[in-house]
Scaffold this active site. Structure first.
Site, PDB file in Angstrom:
ATOM      1  N   ASP A  56      -7.006   3.946   9.125  1.00  0.00           N
ATOM      2  CA  ASP A  56      -6.726   5.373   8.985  1.00  0.00           C
ATOM      3  C   ASP A  56      -7.995   6.187   9.271  1.00  0.00           C
ATOM      4  OD1 ASP A  56      -4.697   7.381   7.827  1.00  0.00           O
ATOM      5  OD2 ASP A  56      -6.472   7.807   6.616  1.00  0.00           O
ATOM      6  N   HIS A  67       4.197   8.794  12.470  1.00  0.00           N
ATOM      7  CA  HIS A  67       4.762   9.559  11.346  1.00  0.00           C
ATOM      8  C   HIS A  67       4.108  10.923  11.191  1.00  0.00           C
ATOM      9  CE1 HIS A  67       1.083   7.792   9.964  1.00  0.00           C
ATOM     10  NE2 HIS A  67       1.130   8.472   8.837  1.00  0.00           N
ATOM     11  N   ASP A  68       3.143  11.246  12.050  1.00  0.00           N
ATOM     12  CA  ASP A  68       2.403  12.510  11.939  1.00  0.00           C
ATOM     13  C   ASP A  68       2.779  13.529  13.011  1.00  0.00           C
ATOM     14  OD1 ASP A  68       0.914  11.569   9.777  1.00  0.00           O
ATOM     15  OD2 ASP A  68      -0.661  10.735  11.060  1.00  0.00           O
ATOM     16  N   ASP A  74      16.796   3.792  -5.191  1.00  0.00           N
ATOM     17  CA  ASP A  74      16.059   4.949  -5.723  1.00  0.00           C
ATOM     18  C   ASP A  74      15.755   5.991  -4.633  1.00  0.00           C
ATOM     19  OD1 ASP A  74      13.997   3.784  -4.298  1.00  0.00           O
ATOM     20  OD2 ASP A  74      12.608   3.613  -5.990  1.00  0.00           O
ATOM     21  N   ASP A  78      -2.550  -0.834   6.183  1.00  0.00           N
ATOM     22  CA  ASP A  78      -3.160   0.448   6.549  1.00  0.00           C
ATOM     23  C   ASP A  78      -4.409   0.603   5.685  1.00  0.00           C
ATOM     24  OD1 ASP A  78      -3.489   3.132   7.477  1.00  0.00           O
ATOM     25  OD2 ASP A  78      -1.319   3.383   7.579  1.00  0.00           O
ATOM     26  N   ASP A 135      11.094   0.588   0.505  1.00  0.00           N
ATOM     27  CA  ASP A 135      10.234  -0.365  -0.212  1.00  0.00           C
ATOM     28  C   ASP A 135      10.082  -1.659   0.601  1.00  0.00           C
ATOM     29  OD1 ASP A 135      12.681  -1.726  -0.657  1.00  0.00           O
ATOM     30  OD2 ASP A 135      13.019  -0.518  -2.464  1.00  0.00           O
ATOM     31  N   ASP A 187      15.459   1.290   1.860  1.00  0.00           N
ATOM     32  CA  ASP A 187      15.398   1.232   0.395  1.00  0.00           C
ATOM     33  C   ASP A 187      16.249   0.052  -0.062  1.00  0.00           C
ATOM     34  OD1 ASP A 187      15.398   1.778  -2.324  1.00  0.00           O
ATOM     35  OD2 ASP A 187      16.935   3.344  -2.161  1.00  0.00           O
ATOM     36  N   GLU A 218      -7.130   4.539  14.166  1.00  0.00           N
ATOM     37  CA  GLU A 218      -6.536   5.852  14.383  1.00  0.00           C
ATOM     38  C   GLU A 218      -7.684   6.778  14.770  1.00  0.00           C
ATOM     39  OE1 GLU A 218      -4.266   9.541  12.173  1.00  0.00           O
ATOM     40  OE2 GLU A 218      -5.846   8.436  11.179  1.00  0.00           O
TER      41      GLU A 218
HETATM   42  C1  NOJ Z   1      -3.727   9.919   8.975  1.00  0.00           C
HETATM   43  C2  NOJ Z   1      -2.382   9.523   8.496  1.00  0.00           C
HETATM   44  O1  NOJ Z   1      -1.625   9.050   9.580  1.00  0.00           O
HETATM   45  C3  NOJ Z   1      -1.773  10.735   7.843  1.00  0.00           C
HETATM   46  O2  NOJ Z   1      -0.415  10.563   7.553  1.00  0.00           O
HETATM   47  C4  NOJ Z   1      -2.588  11.049   6.622  1.00  0.00           C
HETATM   48  O3  NOJ Z   1      -2.115  12.258   6.037  1.00  0.00           O
HETATM   49  C5  NOJ Z   1      -4.060  11.222   6.958  1.00  0.00           C
HETATM   50  N1  NOJ Z   1      -4.557  10.211   7.848  1.00  0.00           N
HETATM   51  C6  NOJ Z   1      -4.903  11.179   5.718  1.00  0.00           C
HETATM   52  O4  NOJ Z   1      -5.005   9.865   5.248  1.00  0.00           O
END
Ligand code: NOJ
Length: 532
Positions: A204, A328-329, A29, A102, A33, A25, A271
């Site tokens: 994505d 991140h998932d 905030d 992305d 960013d 950041d 992805e």
């Molecule tokens: C895959 C992304 O990595 C994830 O974070 C997102 O929630 C879903 N696609 C929907 O876009």
């Protein structure tokens, strides 16, 4: 720009995923960013990164933290606005770094003007940008599809008496990829960003776009055999997804994008949660995507036999895959591998295993620090998936990047949007930089060794695996490089390496300039030997 004549720039590149909300950041905030990312480009270049993937920075209501876009052509002011991206790209390119965005076009936000118009004017030109269906005869949902985030994939619109499809949140309506106008719109969006200097896209949900035109029910999976891909609500995992995702027509879209990307010397990495190596390889060809992540390692607990078989099959199926353990998932690798020092050692062993396979090797922010899952106190969940199933919450991988000890962790001077995650001083960049035996330095040494030996190794594409290796030992050779890793919890005699050791996960003194020798591999020790 024309296609590069020699090796494309992404060949054997090192990629680094920045989850922008949680990286740095710059304005207090509590939300990461683009100026924050720009201020850390020196760190990434020094680590050995070649290409940075920025998670979505476009205008968004942030129901899914940017994966719900309401204006594809502008940078959200919370991420710093358009000028911040221009500065980031200029600075990155000046340092020799590539930057990919992305591309989130399976769905838009429900706040996108296209969807607003589609909903407000059922007879108008935007209606067909999305997938609307009448209720089933007798009422109810048009089919049995479920949302990845839980609940049905359909939301009823009382105004028109129809349902619309959303494979994610109701606020993320799916675009209709059978409509040529949608195809054209996305072409123009890609052209816009490639023209402005992005070096490509992570795509994505790249295999979701096309749905079977008749939208038939998906068959149920046999009881007790849930869908192998985690990171989805329980009901989504009960279905065999034969009609909603991975339709063969999607290759035509990818091929179209590939031609555009090549005109810009840009890179597309998909992805694609396809665990069958041959099926995954079909997405990644000279005419389709340049690469796809291989997700066989992102869910798994520690299972040496499975890891070994899966990686070998994937690397054999395609020389163009993108190797990842984390994003991140998904929960962070050291936590999946048992936690503590052992979890960190196991994750590092797999980084070495990945690093010399043909393709692109990727880090998710914080993997270079050996970070375990962040701790999220009760009641602080921010991930929509946590509502469907708290055990699948993605927040644990999204807590702020720990740059330095102290409040805000050097991530922010304000209140971070997600809790700091229970990080210790030893987790931080500042502390690890001062410790030659840290994860940070091991990773930096690994990436430096990789770059130098792959650059000089003849026949760097050839890959052979030693079949006679002991059970927990993985040994492969690529050109003049040999990689040997003990995936087990007892010491093993090292295999004949033929050449000097140029990287040793356990010995910071070994470098290309000061090679070592090795006779025994400790548990999870990984070494690389290379012809001088
Ligand atoms: C895959 C992304 O990595 C994830 O974070 C997102 O929630 C879903 N696609 C929907 O876009």
């Amino acid at each position: 720009m024309t296609k590069a004549a020699s090796k494309p720039w992404w060949t054997d590149a090192v990629g680094y995923q920045v989850y922008v909300p949680s990286f740095q950041d710059s304005d207090g905030d509590g939300w990461g960013d683009l100026p924050g990312v720009t201020s850390r480009l020196g760190y990434l270049a020094d680590l050995g990164v070649d290409v940075v993937w920025l998670t979505p920075f476009f205008v968004s209501p942030m129901r899914d933290h940017g994966y719900d876009i309401s204006d594809y052509r502008r940078v959200d002011p919370r991420f710093g606005g358009d000028a911040a991206l221009d500065r980031l790209l200029a600075e990155a390119h000046h340092r020799g770094l590539k930057v990919i965005g992305d591309l989130v076009v399976n769905h838009s936000s429900d706040q996108h003007p296209w969807f607003q118009a589609a909903r407000d004017d059922p007879g108008g030109p935007f209606r067909d940008y999305y997938l609307w269906r009448d209720p089933a005869p007798g009422g109810g949902l048009p089919n049995n599809w479920s949302s990845v985030f839980g609940g049905p994939a359909w939301t009823f619109d009382a105004r028109s008496g129809q349902y619309y499809l959303h494979l994610f949140l109701p606020e993320q309506p799916d675009l209709n990829w059978h409509n040529p106008r949608v195809v054209d719109e996305v072409d123009a969006i890609m052209e816009h960003w490639l023209g402005r200097g992005l070096d490509g896209f992570r795509v994505d949900t790249a295999a979701f776009l096309m749905k079977h035109p008749e939208l038939p029910d998906n068959p149920a999976l046999p009881p007790g055999e849930p869908h192998p891909v985690l990171g989805a609500a329980p009901e989504w995992r009960l279905l065999d997804h034969v009609y909603d995702i991975h339709q063969p027509e999607v290759h035509q879209i990818h091929a179209r994008w590939r031609r555009r990307a090549d005109r810009h010397d840009a890179f597309l990495v998909g992805e694609i949660y396809e665990l069958d190596p041959e099926a995954l390889a079909a997405f990644v060809t000279e005419e389709r995507l340049h690469s796809s992540f291989y997700f066989g390692l992102v869910d798994s607990a520690w299972d040496p036999a499975r890891i070994r078989t899966a990686l070998r099959a994937a690397a054999t199926a395609s020389p163009r895959l993108s190797w990842v353990q984390a994003n991140h998932d998904r929960p962070r690798p050291p936590s999946r591998y048992g936690g503590g020092a052992t979890g960190v050692r196991r994750a590092m062993a797999l980084h070495v295993l990945d690093a010399f396979l043909p393709g692109v090797t990727w880090l998710y922010q914080g993997e270079e620090l050996g970070l375990a899952n962040g701790v999220i106190p009760r009641g602080r969940a921010a991930d929509p998936l946590a509502a469907a199933d708290p055990t699948q919450s993605r927040d644990v991988a999204r807590t702020p990047m720990p740059w330095a000890p102290g409040p805000g962790l050097g991530f922010t001077t304000g209140e971070p949007w997600l809790p700091e995650g229970g990080r210790t001083g030893a987790d931080t960049v500042a502390v690890q930089r001062d410790d030659p035996a840290s994860s940070f330095h091991a990773m930096r040494r690994l990436l430096a060794a990789r770059k130098r030996v792959l650059a000089r190794s003849p026949a760097a594409q050839g890959l052979t695996w030693r079949d006679d290796a002991a059970d927990d030992l993985v040994v492969y050779r690529r050109g003049g490089v040999t990689v040997a890793i003990n995936l087990g919890d007892t010491p093993i005699a090292a295999p004949p390496l033929d050449h000097p050791v140029v990287f040793d996960s356990d010995d910071p003194s070994v470098t290309l300039d000061r090679p070592g020798t090795i006779t025994t591999l400790a548990p999870y020790q990984a070494v690389v030997a290379a012809a001088p």
